[in-house]
Design an enzyme around this catalytic site. Structure first.
Site, PDB file in Angstrom:
ATOM      1  CE1 TYR A  19      40.208  39.539  52.757  1.00  0.00           C
ATOM      2  CE2 TYR A  19      39.715  41.086  50.758  1.00  0.00           C
ATOM      3  CZ  TYR A  19      39.488  39.615  51.292  1.00  0.00           C
ATOM      4  OH  TYR A  19      38.103  39.660  50.777  1.00  0.00           O
TER       5      TYR A  19
ATOM      6  CB  SER B 226      36.358  32.781  44.561  1.00  0.00           C
ATOM      7  OG  SER B 226      37.536  31.985  43.881  1.00  0.00           O
TER       8      SER B 226
ATOM      9  CG  LEU C 101      38.940  33.667  37.487  1.00  0.00           C
ATOM     10  CD1 LEU C 101      39.765  34.321  37.129  1.00  0.00           C
ATOM     11  CD2 LEU C 101      38.377  33.227  36.248  1.00  0.00           C
TER      12      LEU C 101
ATOM     13  N   GLY D 280      41.577  31.193  40.814  1.00  0.00           N
ATOM     14  CA  GLY D 280      42.595  30.388  39.834  1.00  0.00           C
ATOM     15  C   GLY D 280      42.803  29.430  39.561  1.00  0.00           C
TER      16      GLY D 280
ATOM     17  CG  LEU E 147      37.014  28.372  36.835  1.00  0.00           C
ATOM     18  CD1 LEU E 147      36.010  28.889  37.588  1.00  0.00           C
ATOM     19  CD2 LEU E 147      36.691  27.093  36.044  1.00  0.00           C
TER      20      LEU E 147
ATOM     21  N   GLY F 236      43.153  27.761  34.295  1.00  0.00           N
ATOM     22  CA  GLY F 236      43.518  26.273  34.050  1.00  0.00           C
ATOM     23  C   GLY F 236      45.417  26.611  34.306  1.00  0.00           C
ATOM     24  CE  LYS F 237      46.745  31.009  38.512  1.00  0.00           C
ATOM     25  NZ  LYS F 237      46.755  32.513  39.018  1.00  0.00           N
TER      26      LYS F 237
END
Length: 350
Positions: free
Chosen positions: A53, A238, A240, A243, A245, A247-248
């Site tokens: 990372y 993960s 989401l 990301g 999930l 909805g963005k």
């Protein structure tokens, strides 16, 4: 905050694990400091990072996240014992990390030492193999025919695993790490490490972290059942779906500063018409439950039988607050039924 035992380690970890992969790319030192301190205030005592990372992985961002955590620790040394710190050694494929070669036993100690130096700590609680040397059915490779198992030399990989395990055990004996775990592996990988540990009187893995979310449930039930009965903590990453999930990203949206404006690497194989349809329905379910789509996804993940702690990540403090709040939400039977129906209607959308 609720806590669970991390596999056979004897360590109690919060049901929320603070993921850190955006620190050093999307987040700077001050923002990371703020996230760490807020998470600790909320009772989060589990933090996950990796030598690879920040994300997206590049030669320039390699090691930056560990260094950011180390900077915070250098100013807050008395708080080191307040949380369980996990990091990972990167596997093959990245030319700027050990020439992109397989993890070998001889790599373990130098890599541990390098992480300790960046983290500015004397010990790592859980040292994880970020992905195995063989190709496993992760990162979109879980469909029949995507990879082959019959051309894998299982004996050679098993011997390699034993050598790696012996090197990890030496680091445990030296006090550099307390436990080790796996990531992006399969039931065969888990059970090989357990079998080798039993045969050679070596430590067993305490955890595994794999992608798991409302769009990607392939580890249920077989891998998670294996973890429960082998006393290996299951840690979804993960939750989401990069990301999605939240909805963005619906209808092609790309919010300023979001990960997909930096790279589509993680979005490409997940971003399908089937995923779009599933997320649209899940957003409606969240609205009916009067919670955010992210909270719906995280609360669902937390209540899955066999999940020990869910690894979350946020780029803003408001997102972090929203995410941690999700773990205080108890989904109603009605909401769980609606989610179940959505899963059945949209199985494996990516």
């Amino acid at each position: 905050m609720q806590y669970s035992t991390l596999g056979n380690s004897g360590l109690d970890v919060s049901r929320v694990c603070l993921g850190t992969m955006t620190w050093g790319k999307q987040n700077n030192q001050a923002q990371a400091d703020e996230q760490i301190e807020y998470a600790l205030e909320r009772g989060v005592n589990f933090m996950d990072t990796a030598e690879m990372y920040a994300i997206p992985p590049t030669p320039d961002t390699y090691g930056k996240t560990e260094a950011i955590i180390g900077d915070w620790l250098s100013r807050n040394a008395t708080k080191r014992s307040d949380f369980i710190l996990a990091t990972k050694i990167a596997g093959n494929g990245l030319h700027w990390i050990r020439g992109g070669k397989n993890i070998t036993a001889s790599d373990i100690a130098p890599s541990v030492d390098a992480s300790l130096k960046r983290l500015q700590t004397d010990y790592i609680d859980v040292y994880q193999l970020h992905w195995p040397n063989r190709t496993t059915p992760h990162f979109g490779k879980h469909w029949p025919g995507d990879i082959s198992f019959t051309d894998v030399d299982a004996n050679a990989h098993t011997e390699e695993m034993l050598q790696i395990l012996e090197a990890l055990n030496q680091c445990i004996k030296d006090g550099k790490i307390r436990h080790y775990g796996l990531s992006d592996d399969s039931p065969w990988g888990i059970n090989q490490y357990i079998r080798l540990a039993e045969i050679h009187n070596l430590p067993k893995p305490v955890s595994i972290q794999n992608e798991f979310n409302l769009l990607h449930t392939k580890d249920w039930p077989f891998l998670i059942e294996n973890c429960v009965h082998q006393n290996v903590a299951y840690l979804p990453w993960s939750p989401l779906a990069a990301g999605m999930l939240s909805g963005k990203y619906l209808n092609g949206a790309l919010p300023e500063g979001s990960r997909w404006t930096l790279t589509q690497r993680n979005g490409l194989f997940r971003n399908t018409p089937q995923s779009e349809a599933a997320i649209t329905r899940l957003v409606e379910i969240a609205k009916d439950a009067q919670i955010t789509p992210s909270q719906l996804a995280l609360a669902w993940c937390d209540q899955v039988d066999g999940v020990t702690s869910t690894i979350i990540g946020a780029t803003t403090l408001d997102q972090l607050k929203e995410d941690i709040d999700a773990f205080d939400i108890e989904l109603s039977e009605e909401t769980l039924k609606a989610i179940s129906d959505a899963l059945k209607a949209h199985p494996m959308p990516f």
